[in-house]
Each structure stands twice: as structure tokens, then as C-alpha cells.
Design an enzyme around this catalytic site. Sequence first.
Site, PDB file in Angstrom:
ATOM      1  N   GLY A 255       0.726  -1.272  -0.012  1.00 58.23           N
ATOM      2  CA  GLY A 255       0.082  -0.004  -0.219  1.00 58.23           C
ATOM      3  C   GLY A 255       0.805   1.065  -0.085  1.00 58.23           C
ATOM      4  O   GLY A 255       2.101   1.246   0.547  1.00 58.23           O
ATOM      5  N   GLY A 256       0.167   2.313  -0.253  1.00 58.59           N
ATOM      6  CA  GLY A 256       0.875   3.768  -0.441  1.00 58.59           C
ATOM      7  C   GLY A 256       1.050   4.059   0.743  1.00 58.59           C
ATOM      8  O   GLY A 256       2.283   4.733   0.797  1.00 58.59           O
ATOM      9  N   ILE A 257       0.536   4.036   1.899  1.00 61.78           N
ATOM     10  CA  ILE A 257       0.892   4.618   3.244  1.00 61.78           C
ATOM     11  C   ILE A 257       2.210   3.936   3.640  1.00 61.78           C
ATOM     12  O   ILE A 257       3.059   4.426   4.135  1.00 61.78           O
ATOM     13  CB  ILE A 257      -0.290   4.441   4.385  1.00 61.78           C
ATOM     14  CG1 ILE A 257      -1.224   5.544   3.724  1.00 61.78           C
ATOM     15  CG2 ILE A 257       0.321   4.819   5.538  1.00 61.78           C
ATOM     16  CD1 ILE A 257      -2.492   5.578   4.585  1.00 61.78           C
ATOM     17  N   GLU A 276       8.206  -9.317   4.246  1.00 62.16           N
ATOM     18  CA  GLU A 276       7.775 -10.098   3.288  1.00 62.16           C
ATOM     19  C   GLU A 276       7.910  -9.259   1.961  1.00 62.16           C
ATOM     20  O   GLU A 276       8.623  -9.928   1.033  1.00 62.16           O
ATOM     21  CB  GLU A 276       6.293 -10.648   3.433  1.00 62.16           C
ATOM     22  CG  GLU A 276       5.473  -9.172   3.720  1.00 62.16           C
ATOM     23  CD  GLU A 276       3.960  -9.725   3.940  1.00 62.16           C
ATOM     24  OE1 GLU A 276       3.689 -10.764   4.738  1.00 62.16           O
ATOM     25  OE2 GLU A 276       2.953  -8.795   3.903  1.00 62.16           O
ATOM     26  N   LEU A 351      -8.499  -1.855   6.810  1.00 67.39           N
ATOM     27  CA  LEU A 351      -9.550  -1.141   5.974  1.00 67.39           C
ATOM     28  C   LEU A 351     -10.330  -0.544   7.010  1.00 67.39           C
ATOM     29  O   LEU A 351     -11.267   0.667   7.054  1.00 67.39           O
ATOM     30  CB  LEU A 351     -10.124  -2.282   5.142  1.00 67.39           C
ATOM     31  CG  LEU A 351      -9.487  -2.885   4.047  1.00 67.39           C
ATOM     32  CD1 LEU A 351     -10.324  -3.929   3.473  1.00 67.39           C
ATOM     33  CD2 LEU A 351      -9.241  -1.665   3.041  1.00 67.39           C
ATOM     34  N   GLY A 374       0.290 -11.389   5.206  1.00 67.89           N
ATOM     35  CA  GLY A 374       1.239 -11.513   6.354  1.00 67.89           C
ATOM     36  C   GLY A 374       0.612 -10.827   7.661  1.00 67.89           C
ATOM     37  O   GLY A 374       1.517 -10.624   8.358  1.00 67.89           O
TER      38      GLY A 374
END
Length: 469
Positions: A255-257, A276, A351, A374
Site C-alpha cells: 500500500g501507499g501509506i 515479506e 480497512l 502476512g
Amino acid sequence: MFEHHENYDRYIPDVMLKKHKKHEEYLNDVYAGMSHEEIYKSKLGTVEDALAIIESGDCIVNSIHGCEPRLFYRNLHRIADRIDPNNPVELWSCVHRWGPEYEVHTNPELKDKFHHQTFFYDGNFRKIHPSGMSTYFPVNLHNYGQELHRCKRPNVVVIGVSTMDEHGYCCVSCDLQWEMESLYSADKIIFEVNPKIPHLPGECAVPVAMADVIIESDLDLYELQDPPIGEAEKTVAQYAAEMVHDGDCIQLGFGGIPNAIGFELMDRHDLGIHTEQIGASMAHMLQKGVVTNRYKNLDKGWSVGTFIIADNFTYEYLNNHPRVLMRRGRYTNDPMIIAQQDNMVSINAALQIDLTGQVAAEAIANIQWSGTGGATDYAYGAYHSKGGRAMLCQISTAKKGTVSRIAPILDPGSIVSVSRNLTDMVVTEYGVAKLRARTVKQRVENLIAVAHPDFRAELRKEANKYMYF
């Protein structure tokens, strides 16, 4: 049940270990006296040669990310006319980065000939799921290889590999989540050799003699483009980065964050990497000398990962890097291995989270959005590491600010990816909510404090309704 890494083979089905011995005998006996180049040429064929060995009822497993066998999958639909719909080909994978290019992935008329089983949904799998072309397989990443074989042994392996080195080895450098276990149990093995795939040390090196057919490709590797980072995401990254100290060992998730957090760590010293995913920010940290791995308890001096998905800079920079070690997912994601790294810091996205700390990281209500991956592995491992920290990072709202990601309860049908017993810290653009060693009442207060101000009054009202106070 987990064991120290020296014993992790005991939990791998015997069929894989027996096949390994068979391959050793095969390589020693059949190819004695041949040069590496001669062996390679004896295996080299065309896409047609590779397709010719695929039959009805085959169970195919493939590598993904930077090692996705793109040329093979572009052409797999061509054998549909000889596949028995009563005995279809099963395709075991995770994400298919190039899925829109593959007719076996996009044409619903082929769903009786090819069926996808996957550990992780991306946008491509979400799109085809309603047609019945794919099925999700729930499992933690450290168990991918083991549980795949317990469900159904893959008899065909198709992997993207680097060009052969002077020792006769190619590298499946960008994905080791289940590949090695599958290679040692397969009856038919196809290598898709691509010079753009990097060479790296570790368990990713495989002898060319293992292949039944080698095909060559120069197609581009998939470049992961993270979504744009706005002010809220950047603030989240800054808060999370404050929790990472010199000498820590880090894991950054999808993800971007998480990637943005990596770029906020460029002024740290002596970081270690046990992860990972090796992504773009980690490559830049290595280039700038931020990472030395000098304080790691295991694999001291080495940056360790199980797959690479990033941009071309990362693929090119990591090529032949002397201190990046690729290891199997059952090692990198074994919670007991992770816990042995002191000051292990796990950074992942979520989420939705409820006010007691339950984390939904893979589904939106009953809709499978991604996968467990993970998330549980690293939450557990970092939680039990000496000095460890596990962060779940998200902006506070979704759907253009109309929905709070921090909710009184999870949406009906939601899947709990991380138990509240393992939730350590939740980070939003409003700060860090510490949940570890906190009562439910304290957790509620801390989470409301980092929720968007527009939703705090309603969250408090709902907390009283559910008697959290």
C-alpha cells in the site's frame, strides 16, 4: 504450531522432500558431463512447447509480482479446445498483476476450462469473482506452500526467472511465497527466462536442469504504482515514522501509506529489514545507507524478504545486490522467526477497526478485497518481539470522508484479519492510538481520539450503547 527455523521442514508434506531427493538423483545422473550451456539448450523451447505439456486436470502454480510468467499466461487460452470441461485446469496463484492481458483471466466463456484459486485478491480478481472464475483460499502467508499442498498438490510449476549465471542457476528472485515447495513436488516445470528479472542470493536460485521446458521472454516486469499521497496520508506516515528508532528491524506491508512511511525514514541509522515485501522505499533506504542490519538477531548483515514488487529502479538496483537475501515465505513470515528479531517494527494498512481493536484488513463487509497475507504473521511476531511494535496505519475516513474507518463494530460479514489481542497501535492523521496493555475502556478512548472529529461524538454515543465504558 511453529518451530524454530532450523526445524521448519518437519511441517512440510513428505511428498515435497521426497521429490527433492528425486531431483538430486536426476540432476546428478542424467546431466553428468554436460556443460551448463548444453543443459540450457537441451531445455530451450517455444511457447508452443510449454503449452504442449499442459493437460486437462493439471494443477498449475506460478510465481507472481516481478516474476510473473507473463508470456506463458498470455498464451495459455490457446489450449482451451483440448481441455475437458469436466476436468479443468486449476490455476493457483495470488495476485495476477497482468491479469487483464490474459484471456484465461478475463473471458468468462473459459471458466469451465480454467479455474483460478488464489490466496489474495487484487482488482483483477475482484472483477472476475462474480462470474465464478475464481475462488479465494483463506490462509496466512507463512502457510501458503504447506496448505496449498494439503489442499491439492500442484503438478505443474511455471516461474519467471533471471538469466542463467555461470554456475547454471537462474533466480526466481521476486517471489518465494510458495515456489520452492512447489518445485520440489511438481511433475512438470516451466522456466520463463527474462533478463529484466534481477539476480539475488538466497533460496531463489534454481538449477536450469530442473526445468522440463525453458522459454525466453523480454516482456516488461510489473511496476507497482502506489496511489498518490495526499496531506492526510503524509501526516499518517510522519506519525508512524516517529515510532521507528535507529537500530530497529522493520517490515513494510502493501500500500501507499506503508511505502510513504519508508520514505519518511531516510534520516534513520542502522535499520534492519526482515519483511515479506521489498518495495521501492526499501531500495532507496539501502541505497542511502539507512539500512545496515547490524543489530538483527537473525540474518545479521542481511536484508531479508520473500517477494519484490516495486518499480524498475528497484529491480535494477537490487540486481546482484550482495546483502539482499531472498528466503521462503514460511521463513520470513513464521511468527516465531519474526519474534526473534529484537525491536521488530511491523507496519501495515487496515480497512476498518472497531472500538475494541478488531482489525478488518482484507474485506469490506462480506466482499473479499485483498487477503490476509502476512497481516497476522507480523502482528503476532512484532507483538512478541523484545521491544517490538506493530502498527496499523490508515487515514481516518473512507468514501471521500463520509465513512469513519474507526467504527463501533465491524460491518456485518467482515473478516477479522488481526485479533484485538494482537492489536498494538493504530495510526491515523490524528495521531497514534496505543491499544496494547489497555482495557477496553482505554482502547475506546484512545481510538476515538484518533478518529476524524466529525465522527467522534457518534462513536462515543455508540460506545455507550454497546457498554464499552
